[in-house]
Design an enzyme around this catalytic site. Structure first.
Site, PDB file in Angstrom:
ATOM      1  N   ALA A 106      -9.495   0.158   9.546  1.00  9.10           N
ATOM      2  CA  ALA A 106      -8.419  -0.638  10.151  1.00  9.10           C
ATOM      3  C   ALA A 106      -7.553   0.363  10.928  1.00  9.10           C
ATOM      4  O   ALA A 106      -6.591   0.923  10.389  1.00  9.10           O
ATOM      5  CB  ALA A 106      -7.613  -1.345   9.073  1.00  9.10           C
TER       6      ALA A 106
ATOM      7  N   SER B 200       1.410   2.366   9.200  1.00  9.84           N
ATOM      8  CA  SER B 200       0.040   2.189   8.693  1.00  9.84           C
ATOM      9  C   SER B 200      -0.210   0.721   8.377  1.00  9.84           C
ATOM     10  O   SER B 200       0.542  -0.152   8.836  1.00  9.84           O
ATOM     11  CB  SER B 200      -0.157   3.071   7.458  1.00  9.84           C
ATOM     12  OG  SER B 200      -1.513   3.115   7.106  1.00  9.84           O
ATOM     13  N   ASN B 201      -1.236   0.424   7.618  1.00  8.31           N
ATOM     14  CA  ASN B 201      -1.530  -0.963   7.237  1.00  8.31           C
ATOM     15  C   ASN B 201      -2.081  -0.991   5.809  1.00  8.31           C
ATOM     16  O   ASN B 201      -2.211   0.044   5.166  1.00  8.31           O
ATOM     17  CB  ASN B 201      -2.505  -1.600   8.236  1.00  8.31           C
ATOM     18  CG  ASN B 201      -3.792  -0.805   8.339  1.00  8.31           C
ATOM     19  OD1 ASN B 201      -4.527  -0.670   7.366  1.00  8.31           O
ATOM     20  ND2 ASN B 201      -4.051  -0.243   9.525  1.00  8.31           N
ATOM     21  N   HIS B 202      -2.426  -2.196   5.330  1.00  9.72           N
ATOM     22  CA  HIS B 202      -2.789  -2.373   3.914  1.00  9.72           C
ATOM     23  C   HIS B 202      -4.254  -2.081   3.593  1.00  9.72           C
ATOM     24  O   HIS B 202      -4.693  -2.343   2.476  1.00  9.72           O
ATOM     25  CB  HIS B 202      -2.511  -3.814   3.477  1.00  9.72           C
ATOM     26  CG  HIS B 202      -1.053  -4.149   3.429  1.00  9.72           C
ATOM     27  ND1 HIS B 202      -0.180  -3.473   2.623  1.00  9.72           N
ATOM     28  CD2 HIS B 202      -0.323  -5.071   4.106  1.00  9.72           C
ATOM     29  CE1 HIS B 202       1.031  -3.977   2.783  1.00  9.72           C
ATOM     30  NE2 HIS B 202       0.978  -4.936   3.689  1.00  9.72           N
TER      31      HIS B 202
END
Ligand code: CTP
Length: 402
Positions: A277, A209-211
């Site tokens: 995102a 995943s991402n932030h």
């Protein structure tokens, strides 16, 4: 806008930003409002009642009674008199009293007695503003229906720099105007916002995943709703309270789930904002069992995910507006312009991952907006709610809209 006939209580609490309440009083009076100032005891250390009484053309109240005349200030009558109660600046101390129903002075008693909407403009130092007790108090009073006027970023009285400055009086005035005469420019419009990260499963317990926090997308969804739109939110996993908002909610995990949800409603939408995102790649295979630790290296095979904005851009009708985001660490402007063409966006909002205070997780952002006709709009570092308003303003400037 003319505020004549509008009755406003301005509550001032102990903060160095109390000097700004003089300008706010003047702006409200100039717009025609009647303003009754109530000061907390500690506000008296920062600004004199004489200044605020002169500007508001009314005696300032700070206690339940006037010790000299014996006159009683009835907090219930005051609370019922007002059409709007603004707290500017709101200190961490008074915020905590509001959050917990503490009633130990005229200001807190009037807050509890008032039936009108309440706007809160907090002002405090950067670390205080971010303290979990303050953020949870802000969430709590927001859940009571109070309108939070997010603190702005900049230099603080402590010498530190960051979010915590009381919203500028001119900006508060805009909120007051909007409150009394809401702009419903998007009434009757359907808007989809994708937001948050996606999670791509590796095995039953892990994911890539991402932030992304989803905060920018949430601010955009809220701004459209305030301006009258029916809002459809397709959200990856976020810790925001989306359920308490009046959105049509489509919670998803992976990029392919996000695509399916977005595709299913895209045809009915007037405006789509792609703020998510989305992970560009996902594990080629999801292991059925937890992947066990290897002796040395582990190689993952990734497959390309569907590009949601690109695919929906292909089926976009001439009267639909698509807004995309670009988060870049290098060649930002060229990449943002490239994405306008490639994904058939009408607007691209560029935020730089390298800008201090902007991008993922922050409550502030600094963006540059690119139109198809070459027009570009640069913002300052602002709370995400104000960036959202700026994006909506530019959506109104897209030719399809006019
Ligand atoms: N986007 C999308 N689906 C994807 C990837 C991106 O809908 N699979 C959307 C994003 O929501 C954003 C825009 O496309 O509005 C650009 O996303 P970004 O990650 O900046 O660019 P990419 O197209 O993924 O290209 P790159 O990662 O190479 O910059």
């Amino acid at each position: 806008m003319n505020l004549s006939g509008k009755r406003i209580i301005l509550g001032v609490t102990g903060s160095i930003a109390a000097y700004k309440s003089a300008l706010l009083t003047r702006l409200l009076i100039k717009s025609g409002a009647e303003v009754q100032v109530i000061m907390s005891a500690s506000a008296l250390d920062f600004i004199t009642p004489l200044t605020l009484a002169t500007l508001s053309k009314r005696p300032v109240m700070s206690d339940f009674s006037n010790k000299n005349s014996g006159e009683w200030h009835n907090h219930v009558e005051l609370g019922l008199w007002a059409d709007l109660f603004i707290l500017a600046p709101l200190s961490a101390n008074t915020l905590s009293k509001f959050a917990n129903g503490i009633c130990d002075n005229l200001l807190t008693a009037t807050y509890l007695s008032s039936r009108c909407p309440v706007m809160l403009a907090p002002a405090m130092d950067l670390d205080m503003y971010q303290h979990p007790s303050v953020t949870s108090n802000l969430d709590k009073v927001a859940s009571f229906g109070n309108i939070i006027l997010d603190a702005e970023s900049g230099e603080l009285a402590s010498g530190l720099s960051g979010q915590g400055r009381m919203m500028e009086p001119e900006h508060i005035l805009e909120h007051v105007y909007h409150f009394f005469s809401p702009k419903l420019d998007f009434k009757g419009k359907k808007v989809m916002v994708t937001l948050g990260p996606t999670q791509e499963a590796l095995d039953p317990v892990r994911f890539i995943s991402n932030h992304s926090s989803g905060k920018m997308g949430m601010a955009i969804a809220k701004a459209f709703q305030i301006q009258g739109a029916e809002v459809f939110v397709v959200s990856g996993p976020v810790s925001l309270d989306l359920k308490s908002e009046n959105f049509h909610l489509y919670p998803v995990h992976s990029a392919s789930e996000m695509y399916q949800a977005a595709k299913s409603i895209h045809g009915q939408m007037d405006i789509c904002v792609f703020a998510a995102a989305v992970a560009d790649y996902a594990p080629a295979e999801v292991a059925k069992e937890k992947i066990k630790k290897q002796e040395s290296e582990l190689t993952l095979h990734l497959k390309k995910n569907v590009d949601i904005a690109l695919e929906l851009g292909k089926v976009k009708s001439p009267n639909q507006i698509h807004v995309g985001f670009a988060l870049e660490t290098e060649n930002g402007e060229a990449n943002a312009r490239g994405k306008l063409e490639k994904k058939n966006f009408d607007l691209v909002v560029l935020n730089s991952a390298k800008e201090e205070g902007a991008g993922f997780r922050h409550d502030t952002n600094k963006v540059k907006i690119f139109h198809r006709n070459g027009k570009e709009v640069q913002s300052d570092l602002l709370p995400k709610s104000r960036i959202a308003e700026l994006i909506l303003r530019e959506v109104k400037n897209v030719p399809v809209w006019i």
